[in-house]
Design an enzyme around this catalytic site. Structure first.
Site, PDB file in Angstrom:
ATOM      1  N   HIS A 196      51.127  44.156  35.222  1.00 33.75           N
ATOM      2  CA  HIS A 196      51.033  42.963  34.353  1.00 33.75           C
ATOM      3  C   HIS A 196      51.976  43.022  33.162  1.00 33.75           C
ATOM      4  O   HIS A 196      52.138  42.029  32.465  1.00 33.75           O
ATOM      5  CB  HIS A 196      49.602  42.795  33.822  1.00 33.75           C
ATOM      6  CG  HIS A 196      48.591  42.563  34.897  1.00 33.75           C
ATOM      7  ND1 HIS A 196      48.688  41.507  35.772  1.00 33.75           N
ATOM      8  CD2 HIS A 196      47.470  43.257  35.252  1.00 33.75           C
ATOM      9  CE1 HIS A 196      47.660  41.563  36.627  1.00 33.75           C
ATOM     10  NE2 HIS A 196      46.917  42.619  36.334  1.00 33.75           N
TER      11      HIS A 196
ATOM     12  N   HIS B 245      44.812  41.349  41.363  1.00 37.75           N
ATOM     13  CA  HIS B 245      45.415  40.470  40.357  1.00 37.75           C
ATOM     14  C   HIS B 245      46.891  40.231  40.681  1.00 37.75           C
ATOM     15  O   HIS B 245      47.527  41.064  41.325  1.00 37.75           O
ATOM     16  CB  HIS B 245      45.317  41.098  38.966  1.00 37.75           C
ATOM     17  CG  HIS B 245      43.914  41.364  38.510  1.00 37.75           C
ATOM     18  ND1 HIS B 245      43.310  42.595  38.644  1.00 37.75           N
ATOM     19  CD2 HIS B 245      43.000  40.546  37.929  1.00 37.75           C
ATOM     20  CE1 HIS B 245      42.078  42.531  38.159  1.00 37.75           C
ATOM     21  NE2 HIS B 245      41.858  41.306  37.723  1.00 37.75           N
TER      22      HIS B 245
END
Ligand code: X5A
Ligand code: ZN
Length: 673
Positions: free
Chosen positions: A135, A174
């Site tokens: 991320h 994710h």
């Protein structure tokens, strides 16, 4: 060639120092339980232990900005209050005085892994790291991530090792938006991610996580997003995306290196993912990638927050990297409707970029993006009540079975003149011929009745099948004079065993009439260029290839998008791979096929080939022993006739074999191009 394992206790030495419900799941125990499970299962000992190092400034600057690096450098000296304040600039992340040190080790671990795989010190490996990476962005920490470990590793592999093409597979639940942003316009890095999305309602709630973000400029087509719009996705959903999107594209792309953003929050029990895939699915995901890039694969830990399913999933991954056969994938149904919708959207969004997807159907008629917009509008009225903590029901699942690898992996039955390949065990006919078997064979195979050589071969084959069945050995290779007879012999034998199911994969034309059954004890899939007859039963399938099996791209596509899903859904107890004389199949494709099929039936594969083909005994044995197959090279477009025939066949078989489906019932218009 071994498997590297990189772990350092130092990376457990930071934690959340204040109250934050979002970050409280990212705990040091994630790493300790994973590593302890590897030790307990005897896996750590079997790996080559490689030390971590700190990534240098230059390494980090391959992906991040100088300003950001300098900012992170100040964090070891901040007071608690200042750390909190610093943290507030970013989303869903926390800082700690020791996290900068750990982040350098995490990125450095990924680089160490790349170094030892690229220099051939090991074949593959896994790095257990904290903080995760996917991320984090050029100038921002995000989602528990500080430096983008895998993105840095990809840039480093290109720069330091001259790697031309890198495949990044992000199976974390994710979206690794940081990785996407980093390589969006770069065609040398193919980024694939599936992720919980729920029409943009799930974190990080980005428009650009949807299937229509395909990459930009030169990089168009090299970013593949598979949004999961429902929770509860299962093994079949994951496998169908591998068979119908990732693998065909990955083989066409032909990476020199595979990096995995190995997050295990996509497994059952995870509080973030809320998915239902069992930990042993990671054995299959790993296995299916292990024949790309000549086996050069580096898995780097990302997420995974259930302290039971995380270590189980890590063990499944590492044990597969070590070469142990994968467990049988139990009760695979078809993908769910929502997964089919996603599959359909991704395939059509990428149709223009990949020749393996050229014939995918149009976008669903009910436009999926409308759903996202409608949901977004509704959201505006509901913003007030998003705060209460939701209670997720505790999931229970069985512990994965112990994967026992027999002491002898590969046994061979060879004619006298042919030498036994290194590492295999030769079965001599004297130790196997019990008179009962021989008599039965004499009755069943009149052609061989007076031929003591032929009878001896057949009884050795039966002995081989029996040893494989009781897991005394894993797989086998037999070179015989009459392949068709040998095949019939094994099929007949299997039909009498109570729980056996044999997947017969036949490369080339079957000469004799095949002992056809439609009782499900065998599933025959043959590949050849013979004029196709009408399909007899769901258990007798012919894949027609205009130029036969010598045509690499057509054959490969048939294997990935037809044979693999069929094989997974059928769930055989034994795979019988038959190489007919003059099949035309080239060595590397043959090795790929042999390697891929070992994901089925607990690796119980039996290969039959004809005496005239004994030149490829060595390379077949090497595949059976678990060596990675050589790359096929970048694939070009398969023949349009082949693709059309394949798609027609896939359509026809979809009623019986749900893992062949790629379109949702309502949305699929069926108008394939
Ligand atoms: C690496 C990873 C998840 C962050 C979730 C924040 N990050 N809500 O799994
Ligand atoms: Zn995650």
């Amino acid at each position: 060639m071994g498997t590297a394992l990189i772990y350092d206790e130092e990376m457990t030495k930071y934690k959340l120092l204040w109250v934050d419900p979002v970050c409280k799941i990212e705990v040091p125990e994630r790493l300790t339980v994973s590593y302890e499970a590897l030790i307990k299962n005897g896996l750590a000992d079997r790996c080559v232990s490689v030390p971590v190092r700190e990534a240098t400034d230059a390494d980090i600057l391959l992906v991040h900005s100088e300003e950001y690096l300098e900012a992170v450098k100040t964090t070891p000296y901040l007071t608690l209050e200042d750390l909190k304040e610093f943290t507030l600039q970013y989303g869903d992340v926390y800082f700690h005085p020791n996290i900068y040190h750990c982040a350098k080790l995490a990125a450095g671990a990924a680089l160490q892994l790349v170094d030892c795989v690229m220099t051939g010190k090991v074949r593959n490996g896994m790095a257990l790291v904290r903080p995760p990476g996917h991320h984090s962005m050029r100038s921002a920490a995000n989602g528990f991530c500080v430096f983008n470990n895998v993105a840095i590793a990809a840039q480093y592999a290109k720069q330091k090792h001259g790697v031309k093409r890198v495949l990044i597979v992000d199976w974390d639940v994710h979206h690794g938006q940081g990785v996407q942003y980093c390589f969006e316009d770069d065609p040398s890095v193919l980024y694939f991610s599936w992720h919980r999305y729920e029409h943009q309602k799930f974190w990080p709630q980005l428009r650009e996580s949807d299937y229509d973000s395909v990459g930009k400029d030169k990089g168009a087509g090299f970013n593949i997003n598979v949004p999961w719009n429902k929770v509860g996705m299962k093994n079949s959903d994951y496998l169908s995306v591998f068979c119908h999107v990732l693998l065909p594209v990955a083989y066409e792309f032909c990476p020199d290196l595979v990096l995995v953003c190995a997050g295990f929050d996509s497994a059952i029990g995870d509080p973030e993912g809320e998915m239902c895939a069992s930990p042993d699915i990671f054995a299959h995901l790993t296995h299916l990638l292990m024949n790309l890039a000549g086996g050069k694969m580096c898995a780097v830990l990302e997420g995974g927050y259930n302290l039971t399913s995380l270590p189980q999933s890590v063990c499944q991954t590492v044990q597969t990297l070590l070469g142990d056969p994968a467990p049988r994938p139990a009760n695979l149904g078809g993908p769910c409707e929502s997964a089919l919708e996603s599959l359909h959207c991704v395939r059509s969004a990428h149709r223009q970029y990949w020749s393996c997807l050229k014939h995918a159907a149009d976008l669903p008629a009910s436009d999926i993006s409308t759903k996202r917009i409608k949901l977004a509008e509704k959201e505006i009225d509901n913003t007030a009540d998003g705060e209460e903590e939701k209670i997720v029901e505790e999931k229970v699942w069985p512990e994965p079975q112990k994967r026992v690898t027999p002491p002898v992996r590969t046994a061979v039955v060879l004619p006298d003149g042919v030498a036994c390949p290194d590492g295999c065990k030769r079965l001599s006919s004297s130790e196997v011929s019990d008179p009962g078997t021989v008599n039965r064979l004499r009755d069943n195979f009149p052609k061989a009745a007076d031929d003591s050589d032929a009878l001896a071969t057949l009884s050795s084959l039966i002995a081989l099948v029996e040893k494989v069945t009781v897991n005394e050995m894993c797989n086998g290779l037999a070179v015989v004079r009459d392949v068709s007879m040998a095949m019939s012999c094994i099929v007949q034998h299997a039909a009498t065993a109570p729980n056996s199911r044999v997947l017969v994969v036949c490369v080339g034309v079957i000469a004799d009439p095949y002992p056809c059954t439609d009782n499900g004890k065998t599933l025959l899939v043959q590949f050849n260029n013979k004029e196709p007859e009408e399909q007899k039963s769901k258990y007798n399938i012919t894949v027609h290839l205009k130029k036969g099996c010598s045509y690499v791209s057509g054959f490969t596509q048939a294997v990935l998008s037809l044979l693999l899903p069929l094989g997974y859904e059928y769930d055989p107890s034994l795979v019988l791979l038959v190489r007919m004389p003059d099949s035309g199949v080239c060595d590397s494709v043959w090795q790929q096929l042999t390697g891929l099929l070992q994901g089925l039936a607990q690796g119980h594969t039996l290969v039959l080939m004809q005496e005239a083909e004994k030149a490829c005994v060595g390379l077949t044995a090497s595949s059976l022993l678990g060596d990675a197959a050589p790359s096929l090279g970048q694939l070009h477009a398969p023949l349009p006739e082949d693709v059309e025939a394949l798609e027609r066949l896939r359509h026809r078989l979809q009623a019986d074999w749900k893992l062949l489906r790629t379109t949702a019932p309502e949305t699929g218009r069926g108008d394939e191009h």
